[in-house]
Write a protein that holds these residues in place. Structure first.
Motif, PDB file in Angstrom:
ATOM      1  N   GLU A   1      -6.672  -0.020  -3.574  1.00  0.00           N
ATOM      2  CA  GLU A   1      -7.782  -1.368  -3.924  1.00  0.00           C
ATOM      3  C   GLU A   1      -8.378  -2.133  -3.518  1.00  0.00           C
ATOM      4  OE1 GLU A   1      -4.935  -2.940  -7.031  1.00  0.00           O
ATOM      5  OE2 GLU A   1      -6.925  -4.453  -8.105  1.00  0.00           O
ATOM      6  N   MET A   2      -7.254  -2.640  -2.685  1.00  0.00           N
ATOM      7  CA  MET A   2      -8.167  -4.141  -1.746  1.00  0.00           C
ATOM      8  C   MET A   2      -8.727  -3.228  -0.771  1.00  0.00           C
ATOM      9  SD  MET A   2      -4.847  -5.845   0.237  1.00  0.00           S
ATOM     10  CE  MET A   2      -3.512  -6.577  -2.328  1.00  0.00           C
ATOM     11  N   PHE A   3      -9.311  -1.870   0.285  1.00  0.00           N
ATOM     12  CA  PHE A   3     -10.151  -1.528   0.357  1.00  0.00           C
ATOM     13  C   PHE A   3     -11.154  -0.888   0.260  1.00  0.00           C
ATOM     14  CE2 PHE A   3      -7.043  -1.380   4.026  1.00  0.00           C
ATOM     15  CZ  PHE A   3      -7.634  -2.114   5.013  1.00  0.00           C
ATOM     16  N   ALA A   4     -10.833  -0.316  -1.877  1.00  0.00           N
ATOM     17  CA  ALA A   4     -12.038  -0.649  -2.011  1.00  0.00           C
ATOM     18  C   ALA A   4     -12.409  -1.831  -2.991  1.00  0.00           C
ATOM     19  CB  ALA A   4     -11.453   0.175  -3.719  1.00  0.00           C
ATOM     20  N   GLY A   5     -12.619  -2.874  -2.630  1.00  0.00           N
ATOM     21  CA  GLY A   5     -12.589  -4.017  -2.527  1.00  0.00           C
ATOM     22  C   GLY A   5     -12.767  -5.134  -4.321  1.00  0.00           C
ATOM     23  N   GLY A   6     -11.368  -4.351  -4.547  1.00  0.00           N
ATOM     24  CA  GLY A   6     -10.594  -4.926  -5.727  1.00  0.00           C
ATOM     25  C   GLY A   6     -10.988  -6.817  -5.263  1.00  0.00           C
ATOM     26  N   PHE A   7     -10.356  -6.919  -4.359  1.00  0.00           N
ATOM     27  CA  PHE A   7     -10.064  -8.718  -4.207  1.00  0.00           C
ATOM     28  C   PHE A   7     -11.426  -9.653  -3.351  1.00  0.00           C
ATOM     29  CE2 PHE A   7      -6.616  -6.607  -4.505  1.00  0.00           C
ATOM     30  CZ  PHE A   7      -5.251  -6.947  -5.637  1.00  0.00           C
ATOM     31  N   GLY A   8     -12.387  -7.913  -3.529  1.00  0.00           N
ATOM     32  CA  GLY A   8     -13.803  -9.060  -3.318  1.00  0.00           C
ATOM     33  C   GLY A   8     -13.393  -9.195  -1.379  1.00  0.00           C
ATOM     34  N   ALA A   9     -14.632  -9.665  -0.189  1.00  0.00           N
ATOM     35  CA  ALA A   9     -14.542 -10.508   0.598  1.00  0.00           C
ATOM     36  C   ALA A   9     -13.086 -10.725   0.966  1.00  0.00           C
ATOM     37  CB  ALA A   9     -15.056 -11.036   1.193  1.00  0.00           C
ATOM     38  N   ALA A  10     -12.119 -10.777   0.388  1.00  0.00           N
ATOM     39  CA  ALA A  10     -10.606 -12.065   0.960  1.00  0.00           C
ATOM     40  C   ALA A  10     -10.086 -10.161   1.313  1.00  0.00           C
ATOM     41  CB  ALA A  10     -10.446 -11.756  -0.315  1.00  0.00           C
ATOM     42  N   GLY A  11     -10.216  -8.733   0.742  1.00  0.00           N
ATOM     43  CA  GLY A  11      -9.778  -7.704   1.309  1.00  0.00           C
ATOM     44  C   GLY A  11     -10.039  -6.935   1.764  1.00  0.00           C
ATOM     45  N   ALA A  12     -11.275  -7.703   3.048  1.00  0.00           N
ATOM     46  CA  ALA A  12     -11.587  -6.552   4.045  1.00  0.00           C
ATOM     47  C   ALA A  12     -11.045  -6.804   5.428  1.00  0.00           C
ATOM     48  CB  ALA A  12     -12.455  -7.746   4.558  1.00  0.00           C
ATOM     49  N   GLU A  13     -10.416  -7.061   5.600  1.00  0.00           N
ATOM     50  CA  GLU A  13      -8.541  -6.918   6.165  1.00  0.00           C
ATOM     51  C   GLU A  13      -7.280  -7.349   5.258  1.00  0.00           C
ATOM     52  OE1 GLU A  13      -9.862  -8.994  11.047  1.00  0.00           O
ATOM     53  OE2 GLU A  13      -8.899  -9.871   9.339  1.00  0.00           O
ATOM     54  N   VAL A  14      -6.744  -6.585   5.874  1.00  0.00           N
ATOM     55  CA  VAL A  14      -5.219  -5.962   4.755  1.00  0.00           C
ATOM     56  C   VAL A  14      -4.236  -6.484   5.969  1.00  0.00           C
ATOM     57  CG1 VAL A  14      -3.838  -4.686   3.540  1.00  0.00           C
ATOM     58  CG2 VAL A  14      -6.574  -4.671   3.228  1.00  0.00           C
ATOM     59  N   VAL A  15      -3.521  -7.553   5.291  1.00  0.00           N
ATOM     60  CA  VAL A  15      -1.735  -7.603   6.405  1.00  0.00           C
ATOM     61  C   VAL A  15      -1.051  -7.156   6.271  1.00  0.00           C
ATOM     62  CG1 VAL A  15      -0.656  -9.611   7.101  1.00  0.00           C
ATOM     63  CG2 VAL A  15      -3.260 -10.272   6.788  1.00  0.00           C
ATOM     64  N   ILE A  16      -0.097  -5.963   6.351  1.00  0.00           N
ATOM     65  CA  ILE A  16       1.230  -5.879   5.756  1.00  0.00           C
ATOM     66  C   ILE A  16       1.964  -6.141   6.737  1.00  0.00           C
ATOM     67  CG2 ILE A  16       2.138  -3.843   5.484  1.00  0.00           C
ATOM     68  CD1 ILE A  16      -0.319  -1.568   5.324  1.00  0.00           C
ATOM     69  N   GLU A  17       3.021  -6.339   5.549  1.00  0.00           N
ATOM     70  CA  GLU A  17       4.817  -7.517   5.850  1.00  0.00           C
ATOM     71  C   GLU A  17       5.650  -6.371   5.825  1.00  0.00           C
ATOM     72  OE1 GLU A  17       2.607 -11.994   5.783  1.00  0.00           O
ATOM     73  OE2 GLU A  17       4.723 -11.016   4.586  1.00  0.00           O
ATOM     74  N   GLU A  18       6.851  -6.836   6.527  1.00  0.00           N
ATOM     75  CA  GLU A  18       8.499  -6.861   6.037  1.00  0.00           C
ATOM     76  C   GLU A  18       8.560  -6.992   5.565  1.00  0.00           C
ATOM     77  OE1 GLU A  18      10.095  -8.985   9.312  1.00  0.00           O
ATOM     78  OE2 GLU A  18      12.093  -8.265   8.105  1.00  0.00           O
TER      79      GLU A  18
END
Ligand code: AMP
Ligand code: GLY
Length: 420
Positions: free
Chosen positions: A168-185
């Protein structure tokens, strides 16, 4: 002095209410404000994310001090524009506001400062992110890097949920905010919020709070902006607070100053506490909403003096006076929130509500229509009270709810359950 507050939610009503109690305040304007704020201050129509317009407005209205409520104007550089024009302002620069505006930036600062936080990776494409999730497993936390109005975080309890969030994030579901995604423990523990003022150098704690993010009782269902809060947070004991200051907050502030972007404003540290050890979940560069409502209830008029001391870089001389009391706020929301909801329903009974130093109904999404208060947002009213114990504060807050005639409104009945 003439004061301008930017914003129009429950947070800004609470700020306006505290500021108005201070005899230093001669005139208060709030932009855009709401129906509750309009009862105690002038409201102005102003594009609060446009620095040049905010400067012009401040100069032409002889404003002596501007208080910025939400994060968007801060990230847009409104505090920089005001400082540059010589208008005193409470709120960090755009460079310092990156502590909220970019999750990746915050992670880098924490690493440089040695502040404990969740292990993480940054991804710019879906496939490597998916591979990381498959290798690590769930639970795991997926975050859009940028500002996403509090909705850019998915705490995935299963691998399938995590993969769906990445797509969803890389498909633009969060607009420009999702161009980079942080994955966390995924961090386990109890969450609490710690609020400090910083003037670029000195750090001054001003209170702790816990909020209820989920819409449903027992903290279930979708995330919201917050359905209620209380202060202080019992889990943030003096010992935990001291560790949070020495291990997380002061090193972060020192790192920001070292980089030439000192932090000036309120810093809201979201902490995960386990076995007495705090770790950072996230920073926000503003007061929480609804956490601000309980903090202002407890601070009252001195809030203005403290915000001014922050702006004038003299926090080393400032003191906070606390009454040994507890505050709670209960959010009344429009039915359907945080999904689709209707605007425009009439809210009655507000004139019967007490308005004292111990009980206040702060307005969030309200407007006036034909002389009546109507709902104009998802979170609409904040029933807020203060008393010697948390259970008395809760009783006072919920007692206000019995006066409100608003069939379209809903609230949780269990705010504070963890602490009570
Ligand atoms: P935010 O919308 O940024 O306030 O974050 C939403 C919520 O997600 C936080 O308040 C936490 O409850 C949760 N959260 C974020 N990061 C983590 C993490 N690494 N481990 C566990 N929970 C997290
Ligand atoms: N109540 C959570 C926030 O203001 O971010």
């Amino acid at each position: 002095m003439n004061i301008l507050i930017l914003g129009g939610g429950g947070r800004e009503h609470a700020l306006a209410w505290a500021v108005m109690q201070n005899p230093k305040c001669d005139k208060l304007i709030v932009a855009p404000g709401n129906a509750g704020i309009a009862q105690i201050a002038d409201c102005a129509d102003l594009d609060i994310e446009d620095g040049a317009r905010v400067v012009d407005f401040s100069v032409s209205n002889s404003i002596d001090f501007v208080i910025v409520g939400p994060e968007a104007p801060l990230a847009a550089g409104v505090a920089d524009a005001l400082r540059h024009a010589g208008v005193p302002v409470f709120g960090p620069s755009a460079a310092a506001a990156r502590l909220e505006a970019s999750k990746r930036f915050t992670k880098e600062i924490c690493a440089a400062a040695g502040a404990p936080t969740a292990a993480y990776g940054v991804f710019r494409a879906a496939e490597p992110a998916r591979a990381h999730v498959r290798a690590t497993g769930a639970p795991i936390v997926i975050k859009a890097d940028g500002l996403a109005a509090g909705k850019g975080v998915v705490v995935a309890m299963t691998e399938a949920e995590a993969l769906a969030a990445i797509d969803e994030m890389f498909a633009g579901g969060f607009g420009a905010a999702g161009a980079e995604v942080v994955i966390e423990e995924f961090m386990e523990g109890e969450e609490a919020s710690f609020f400090v003022l910083c003037d670029g150098q000195t750090v001054l704690p001003i209170g702790t709070a816990q909020d209820h993010k989920r819409i449903g009782e027992g903290d279930t269902g979708p995330n919201t902006g917050g359905m209620g809060a209380y202060s202080p947070a019992p889990v943030l004991t003096d010992a935990v607070a001291e560790r949070a200051l020495s291990e997380i907050i002061r090193p972060t502030m020192a790192e920001m100053a070292r980089r030439g972007t000192p932090y000036q404003g309120v810093l809201y540290a979201g902490l995960m506490i386990r076995d007495g050890a705090p770790r950072l979940v996230e920073y926000n560069v503003r007061f929480g909403d609804p956490e601000c409502q309980v903090l202002m209830m407890r601070l009252g008029a001195q809030a203005l003096d403290l915000m001014q001391a922050t702006a004038e870089r003299r926090l080393d001389q400032a003191r906070v006076t606390w009454a040994a009391d507890h505050a709670m706020t209960v959010v009344m929301a429009a039915r359907g929130y945080p999904g689709a909801y209707a605007r425009g329903s009439v809210i009655g009974g507000l004139d019967d509500l007490p308005e004292t130093a111990f009980q206040m109904c702060f307005h969030a999404g309200t407007a006036m229509r034909d002389g009546q208060v109507v709902a104009n947002g998802g979170r609409v009213l904040n029933l807020t009270a203060r008393a010697g114990t948390l259970s008395e504060a809760r009783d006072l807050a919920y007692a206000m709810g019995t006066h409100v005639q608003w069939p379209e409104g809903v609230m949780r009945g269990d705010i504070g359950w963890r602490a009570l």
